[in-house]
Design a protein around this motif. Structure first.
Motif, short mmCIF file in Angstrom:
data_model
loop_
_atom_site.label_atom_id
_atom_site.label_comp_id
_atom_site.label_asym_id
_atom_site.label_seq_id
_atom_site.Cartn_x
_atom_site.Cartn_y
_atom_site.Cartn_z
N ARG B 273 0.86 -1.18 0.00
CA ARG B 273 0.00 0.00 0.00
C ARG B 273 0.90 1.24 0.00
NH1 ARG B 273 -4.38 -1.42 4.77
NH2 ARG B 273 -2.56 -1.03 6.08
N VAL B 275 1.21 4.90 0.49
CA VAL B 275 0.37 5.86 1.20
C VAL B 275 1.01 7.24 1.16
CG1 VAL B 275 -0.60 4.09 2.73
CG2 VAL B 275 1.47 5.34 3.42
N HIS B 277 0.44 9.45 3.85
CA HIS B 277 0.75 9.77 5.25
C HIS B 277 2.00 9.00 5.70
CE1 HIS B 277 -1.87 6.15 5.50
NE2 HIS B 277 -0.97 5.78 6.38
N LEU B 278 2.54 9.40 6.84
CA LEU B 278 3.67 8.66 7.41
C LEU B 278 3.15 7.36 8.03
CD1 LEU B 278 5.58 11.58 9.21
CD2 LEU B 278 6.23 10.45 7.08
N PRO B 279 3.66 6.22 7.62
CA PRO B 279 3.11 4.95 8.12
C PRO B 279 3.60 4.64 9.52
CG PRO B 279 4.93 4.53 6.63
CD PRO B 279 4.75 6.03 6.65
N LYS B 280 2.84 3.79 10.23
CA LYS B 280 3.19 3.31 11.56
C LYS B 280 3.17 1.78 11.53
CE LYS B 280 -0.45 5.23 13.34
NZ LYS B 280 -1.47 5.66 14.35
N ASP B 283 -0.24 0.11 11.90
CA ASP B 283 -1.17 0.05 10.75
C ASP B 283 -1.14 -1.30 10.07
OD1 ASP B 283 -1.91 2.67 11.13
OD2 ASP B 283 -0.57 3.48 9.59
N TYR B 289 0.22 -6.67 4.83
CA TYR B 289 0.52 -5.44 4.09
C TYR B 289 1.92 -4.90 4.38
CZ TYR B 289 -4.50 -5.12 3.14
OH TYR B 289 -5.79 -5.38 2.73
N ASP B 291 3.30 -1.05 4.04
CA ASP B 291 2.93 0.35 3.73
C ASP B 291 4.20 1.16 3.48
OD1 ASP B 291 0.34 -0.44 4.22
OD2 ASP B 291 -0.04 0.99 5.83
N LEU B 304 10.01 5.63 3.75
CA LEU B 304 9.60 5.07 5.04
C LEU B 304 8.67 3.90 4.77
CD1 LEU B 304 9.31 8.55 5.31
CD2 LEU B 304 9.85 7.74 7.61
N SER C 199 3.60 0.29 18.53
CA SER C 199 3.73 1.02 17.28
C SER C 199 5.05 1.79 17.28
CB SER C 199 2.56 1.99 17.10
OG SER C 199 2.42 2.36 15.74
N PHE C 200 5.60 1.92 16.11
CA PHE C 200 6.79 2.74 15.92
C PHE C 200 6.47 3.62 14.72
CE2 PHE C 200 10.87 3.97 14.29
CZ PHE C 200 11.68 4.09 15.42
N SER C 201 6.78 4.91 14.84
CA SER C 201 6.42 5.83 13.76
C SER C 201 7.41 6.97 13.67
CB SER C 201 5.02 6.41 14.01
OG SER C 201 4.98 7.06 15.26
N SER D 47 -4.96 2.10 9.36
CA SER D 47 -4.78 0.67 9.12
C SER D 47 -5.76 0.13 8.08
CB SER D 47 -4.94 -0.11 10.43
OG SER D 47 -6.26 0.02 10.93
#
Lengths: 335, 335, 335, 335
Positions: B273, B275, B277-280, B283, B289, B291, B304, C199-201, D47
């Motif tokens: 995916r 994206v 936005h900044l992924p986490k 997610d 998946y 991201d 990222l 989570s890590f972001s 997500s």
């Protein structure tokens, strides 16, 4: 300056004792022993870099007695009992952080630990190192049995009520929760991060060795035989013990009376904080405090108590006992 | 119905493969092997209670070949290489989750794994199981080398840029972070809860075995030799890999162009995916998946990317490869 | 005994300052101010029960000046700048934990904080409170701009190399990771437990306000203009900053030389520990230490540094600055 | 294909319902409503990227009735009661995930929720959506009151014993522990990461609204009035409820008999797993299972039960109820 030796220096309790003593103006760590490690203390415990950069050694009792005055024995049970008699004979004072000298009855020890106690006479005469109950007896002793973490939490929460005869001694349920550091530094499947994290579990249901220890001390401070139902749980956090305790009052008891009983009992004790809010383990993390409150719900007494299992539950109370044994201010290095 | 055997059934990747296959309408797990355990699968992996209550066994290759069509090999490297040739000879298809058939050059394997590869011819001819790059070659294969978790994250993030010749191949820095489950289920000091929790650390700086794997595949999809600086870190969480990647564009590149390059490259790929936005990592937890997004900061390209190391980084991509090998819909049991 | 006021007493940094000062033999907290809370300090910060049971108040500058000698200003930026000039006029010394007096150029401040600086002259003349770089200038000052947490980590890691002219000033990439406490105590979706845990972001990619702060100080200690690529990440842990820094050496540099440069630079500094092992945030949790090491991989210099964002990254360095301003031993209350 | 609307789409339960329905072959989410958000569902719940990229809307009841057949109402209590009558009048079926239709007595509702119930007749006639107890009554209903998470855990653990008359109904103590996601997605100080992490606490002692809900259902399945002492605690983890339950058997009861009672009661129920080992919350994370076991210690019965508060405690049982209401296989999308 009192010279200190740490025996069994690789574990977490040893680490915490060193961290605390580093702040102690009247104590100096001279020896850290290990059978498995021989490099710098700070290479095993990297958080002690720059603080304890000398090597771990495996000295004889004679060598320890030449270098130190007091020993913090951080060995596992059984190993502790094998080492302590000769340390005492060599003139050392000992704070034993293992369970080996906590239970006063050799047959109870044998039942719960699965082997004969080899120093039974001393077992029956060792002072249990909970200063809030036995402060005067700890002073000047050569050997102190440092209490367990679940035990301290449970006893501190219950002692005012059982000693005052306020609750039915057979009604006590202790639902206790602990952070994972209490399980020690030896690698085991059950304490892997990926097993404990995001998980909550019970263990040792009906079989945990802190149960007879709690019963012994509560019976000692009470005029009755106290039996408890004790259930430990593992919480995904490093540090902290939380005890939720349920008991049936003998006579009607209000919340206010319950909290007042706690306050009176612990008046003058620097490390027990009787609070009116619901305590959290985080409030006492990295401190030697035990926070306690009480509630009365549907006629039942609930006591909620927290402490840091590594500090007030192990290394902190050990230093507190050390201070009392050496006639230092009880709070030195602990505030 | 395709009959499946899981070899090396006690580890976390085996557990995840079983969990996924339990949902697979065209696959049935018939054998779970272990050399150390012989009780019910669900007594080792309690989360599988009621799902896999039959016993683990230690069957011969002949027995496996009678009971199963496809093997998920969850053995550690070296053990995997010892087992796979005979499994293939017995007519089984194999998805190998170890590192043994990933590197195509036996001398590179020997350098990084410290022992000679005993099946060098097959090594050079095994398809690398990253469907987004090698989907057509995976179909119908008998043996697939399932990729590493850091590797998949890094390659999926970089492939569109190196294959398009958009970045300097010597400028790539991969700062990668992983949850602890990637370290496996064998008890070790470094993966104890009390060591990892509330801690963040780097490890294997300059020496991690996923570095040559990344370089091999990126060089394969590029017309140039790609060399990367790869640094793994350990994050106090169960699952998830996060890669922060820095590279110097060959020509000016806008953020919009960078994201568009990703979108074009992964068009039609159900599990990547792209994206904005900044992924986490959260997610993609418990999903197949990956991201990905891109940024351009002070002229440098940043990519990222996140995936779940246990699913898209191991068991999920293994099932994805299994689906391709068996000519099932690629997404079966994975959405 | 120096009398202290804490302004903005409800946040985490205020809590940590109080916790540290409770141990300080030459300081006493006399005032804790808040605009929103008026009950006991220990009812807002339950961990301070029994330590700070007096009430929070909202005193005037005159009242503060009567009760205190030194102010720890824990207000958010903008509010800080509004309060500090009058505090100084009233004769108080101030350690400002906000960002308001860190950047020396009002136009840079305006660009990054989105409003005009109302005290521009003082801005250009305030000493940046990083004792390892500016110890002599901090002594005797009335106002100190306490540095940011990411900033301190990054600057301490890089200063020896940029001041020595050892690395290309345009090549620096700082991949930084922080625990969640750095985000403060105001409820926000992004810092809820259920959002951050597991989570890590990344966040603030290319836009974080600590970037110009790092560049200003590194340019100041260098003879060149230093520009950095700085990327912050959020780690599911309470405390700790980890910086993984990449830079290109101007001339060949060995790992040994790199570590030696660090050791020389920080010789005599009690709170920077140059180590040879890879540091972990847990090594410095609840301490005022910053641990740093260096590696050279494929010709690139890597510097790895950790500190506790609440202590060495905020309240600890504030007390260190306080000690210097008051001519106390720099380490008082911090070991 | 049943068309579904999600009302109150920004919370965590809505997210989980969507995640589960995405796998459901006979359901399609057509509407996700929100009063505060109007962008893509996947921008609120990242997500769900690529899965639910259509916009959130704020439709009228009439519009919902045109687009959907069944509504999952994820509004908070009170808001739910305001919306549901008109949804039912418009011919929609509703699974209500709030607490508004769980208690059967309007005066009990008013006492615990602090406002009058505006739909009292329906309140007394709504089926409580615990399929293990009320499966046959759920089938074909238009409105189901989906149970609370603590409630489901406690009731599933106790129902076999209270319905069988095996325990004293006044002796029940439920010491319950929950992950933080149960507290919802609205930012509050108490659920910040930095407050919850590394902390264990009790809350709502004697006052939690799940207490009367538990008592109502247990009294319903028993021939006696059941009163419980219920204490919730917050655990630093995302998901999971653990209930440690203590009760006094009416007559002697062995552990084997206790476990056998559980097995008989739940025979044929796909989502209750009666196990002999001590369950962990991790065993059921991201699943619709509730794992239960029993112990007898010192004559007291202990029941230990776990489930995932987001799945079996909320969204999973909601889908299970949906399946029953729509006459689908009860396990669809849930294995």
């Amino acid at each position: 300056m009192v010279r200190v030796a740490i025996i069994g220096g690789t574990g977490y309790t040893a680490l915490e004792v060193m961290r605390l003593l580093h702040r102690h103006p009247q104590a100096e760590v001279k020896v850290v022993s290990s059978r498995s490690e021989s490099g710098p203390v700070s290479s095993v415990h990297t958080s002690l870099s720059g603080m304890f950069d000398f090597n771990m050694t495996n000295p004889s009792v004679t060598e320890i007695a030449e270098l130190a005055d007091v020993v913090f024995c951080c060995l596992p049970h059984k190993a502790s009992m094998d080492a302590i008699p000769s340390l005492l004979s060599a003139g050392l004072k000992v704070v034993d952080l293992s369970a080996d000298y906590r239970l006063s009855d050799p047959s109870v020890y044998e039942k719960w630990y699965g082997h004969v106690h080899t120093d039974p006479t001393r077992l029956g005469n060792t002072v249990y190192g909970l200063p809030e109950l036995y402060r005067d007896r700890i002073k000047g002793q050569d050997l102190i049995a440092n209490p367990g973490c679940y035990t301290s939490t449970s006893i501190l929460a219950l002692a005012p009520f059982v000693s005052g005869g306020l609750i039915e001694p057979s009604s006590i349920i202790i639902d206790a929760k602990s952070g994972v550091s209490g399980a020690g530094r030896a690698p085991k499947l059950g304490t892997l991060y990926a097993e404990c994290n995001e998980s909550f579990s019970a263990y040792g249901v009906g079989t945990h060795r802190h149960m007879p220890e709690i019963e012994q001390i509560l019976s000692d401070v009470s005029s009755e035989n106290v039996e408890v139902l004790f259930t430990p749980h593992l919480v995904p956090m490093d540090r902290g013990i939380f005890a939720t305790i349920y008991a049936t009052p003998k006579a009607e008891l209000t919340e206010k009376q319950a909290i007042e009983s706690l306050r009176e009992f612990y008046s003058g004790n620097p490390f027990v904080r009787v609070v009116s809010h619901l305590p959290k383990t985080k409030d006492v993390a990295y401190t030697n405090y035990c926070d306690i409150t009480a509630r009365v719900v549907k006629g039942r007494l609930m006591i909620l108590a927290v402490l840091d299992n590594m500090i007030k539950g192990a290394a902190g109370v050990a230093v507190q006992n050390f201070n009392l044994m050496c006639d230092f201010d009880e709070t030195t290095a602990l505030l």
